[in-house]
Design an enzyme around this catalytic site. Structure first.
Site, PDB file in Angstrom:
ATOM      1  N   TYR A  30     -65.362   2.591 -28.741  1.00 57.93           N
ATOM      2  CA  TYR A  30     -65.760   3.007 -27.401  1.00 57.93           C
ATOM      3  C   TYR A  30     -65.252   1.839 -26.484  1.00 57.93           C
ATOM      4  O   TYR A  30     -64.803   0.921 -26.710  1.00 57.93           O
ATOM      5  CB  TYR A  30     -67.263   3.441 -27.206  1.00 57.93           C
ATOM      6  CG  TYR A  30     -68.177   1.999 -27.121  1.00 57.93           C
ATOM      7  CD1 TYR A  30     -68.353   1.279 -28.152  1.00 57.93           C
ATOM      8  CD2 TYR A  30     -68.559   1.450 -25.890  1.00 57.93           C
ATOM      9  CE1 TYR A  30     -69.048  -0.024 -28.276  1.00 57.93           C
ATOM     10  CE2 TYR A  30     -69.142   0.448 -25.683  1.00 57.93           C
ATOM     11  CZ  TYR A  30     -69.609  -0.307 -26.919  1.00 57.93           C
ATOM     12  OH  TYR A  30     -70.354  -1.420 -26.586  1.00 57.93           O
ATOM     13  N   LYS A 144     -64.719  -2.773 -30.941  1.00 58.87           N
ATOM     14  CA  LYS A 144     -65.683  -2.394 -29.857  1.00 58.87           C
ATOM     15  C   LYS A 144     -66.122  -0.993 -30.793  1.00 58.87           C
ATOM     16  O   LYS A 144     -65.823   0.172 -30.160  1.00 58.87           O
ATOM     17  CB  LYS A 144     -64.967  -2.051 -28.662  1.00 58.87           C
ATOM     18  CG  LYS A 144     -66.241  -2.072 -27.587  1.00 58.87           C
ATOM     19  CD  LYS A 144     -65.828  -2.115 -26.292  1.00 58.87           C
ATOM     20  CE  LYS A 144     -66.674  -1.966 -25.058  1.00 58.87           C
ATOM     21  NZ  LYS A 144     -68.011  -2.866 -25.274  1.00 58.87           N
ATOM     22  N   LEU A 200     -66.602 -10.052 -29.065  1.00 56.54           N
ATOM     23  CA  LEU A 200     -65.826  -9.180 -28.379  1.00 56.54           C
ATOM     24  C   LEU A 200     -64.740  -9.753 -27.422  1.00 56.54           C
ATOM     25  O   LEU A 200     -65.503 -10.455 -26.637  1.00 56.54           O
ATOM     26  CB  LEU A 200     -66.534  -7.850 -27.752  1.00 56.54           C
ATOM     27  CG  LEU A 200     -65.873  -6.694 -27.196  1.00 56.54           C
ATOM     28  CD1 LEU A 200     -65.491  -5.902 -28.428  1.00 56.54           C
ATOM     29  CD2 LEU A 200     -66.406  -6.078 -26.155  1.00 56.54           C
TER      30      LEU A 200
END
Ligand code: PDD
Length: 289
Positions: A30, A144, A200
């Site tokens: 996502y 992600k 991330l």
């Protein structure tokens, strides 16, 4: 209005089969793109990260960049509010339950947009509180993934403590937070862990880095120990929704003098100015001093 597999429709009408691998396995990836005055912020960077996440998990990218841009624009214009957080996810699609990849599944694409509410100015002024926890997530935090149970459990710890974030340490070293990246400031130097598979690669992290470079603020990427975080002069979290936010208490103890520091205030201003420049231009802008 939301978007599902090529069509815009009311939220109540958007239905996904229960055998969707997103529902069964959390098998998807996502993105969340902030939108200011209906202008998506850093959209190309978000789309590039989506492409990397899809490639990393072997899900076919169903759309070209241009199609993605068009659908995101379509979602944005259909909302009655100006500042938005556009969420979109791609799952491996609908198939009989089997861990191995299905041979013939079409990726499922879902997109929605909610009002974007950056931290209230009172919180920006006073600084936020956070707690810490051991980073017990998997070793591919650079993807992600919609499989967020690890992040969800870690975030709940700080939610229960009325804190904004859970700051994570793996093997005694800072990684990131449950849904944001982390920076410290020590003796004037902005420091953050280097990008690797344990964090991330935040789009906001990159904006902060570019702003620091453009304005000649000292910046370092290095492993940061838990002790160094606790002894830092400043501690910040960054994300698309939190922007840059100072953390002034960690596990009940003050960071620095317990107030947002001067480097934070400088970076917050630079970030807001850059954001407004993008909004005024109505398009992407590069960072310059
Ligand atoms: N979270 N690290 C983690 C684990 C995140 O979930 C996020 C973003 C970030 C910051 O990335 P960015 O600057 O690109 O927003 C770092 C999003 C906002 C979310 O899950 O809602």
């Amino acid at each position: 209005m939301v978007f599902l597999n090529g069509a815009f429709l009311p939220l109540e009408e958007a239905k996904v089969p229960v055998l969707d691998r997103g529902f069964i396995f959390g098998d998807g990836v996502y993105e969340v793109v902030p939108v200011y005055s209906k202008v998506p912020f850093r959209i190309e960077e978000h789309l590039a990260r989506l492409e990397r996440s899809l490639a990393a998990v072997g899900i076919r990218n169903p759309y070209t960049r241009e199609q993605w841009r068009g659908f995101i624009g379509g979602i944005v214009e259909r909302q009655p509010f100006e500042d938005q957080a556009v969420y979109f996810q791609v799952t491996r699609g609908v198939a009989k339950r089997d861990h191995a990849f299905p041979k013939h599944a079409e990726p499922t694409v879902f997109m929605m947009s909610n009002p974007l509410v950056p931290p209230a100015s009172a919180l920006v002024e006073s600084g936020a509180t956070a707690i810490s926890a051991r980073d017990n997530r998997w070793l591919r935090c650079d993807i992600k993934s919609i499989s967020l149970i690890g992040n969800v459990l870690l975030r709940e710890l700080s939610a229960e403590a009325d804190a904004v974030e859970t700051i994570l340490f793996r093997d005694g070293k800072l990684t990131e937070a449950s849904s944001s990246n982390v920076f410290i400031v020590k003796a004037g130097a902005i420091q953050s862990p280097p990008k690797n598979e344990l964090i991330l690669p935040g789009i906001t992290y990159d904006v902060v880095v570019e702003l620091a470079r453009a304005h000649g603020l000292p910046l370092e990427f290095r492993d940061i120990s838990e002790a160094e975080v606790r002894a830092a002069d400043e501690l910040w979290v960054t994300s698309s929704s939190k922007e840059v936010l100072a953390v002034v208490r960690l596990d009940g103890r003050a960071i620095g003098d317990g107030r947002p520091g001067p480097v934070f205030r400088r970076m917050y201003r630079l970030y807001q100015d850059f954001k407004h420049k993008v909004m005024r231009a109505g398009r992407r802008e590069s960072i310059s001093a």
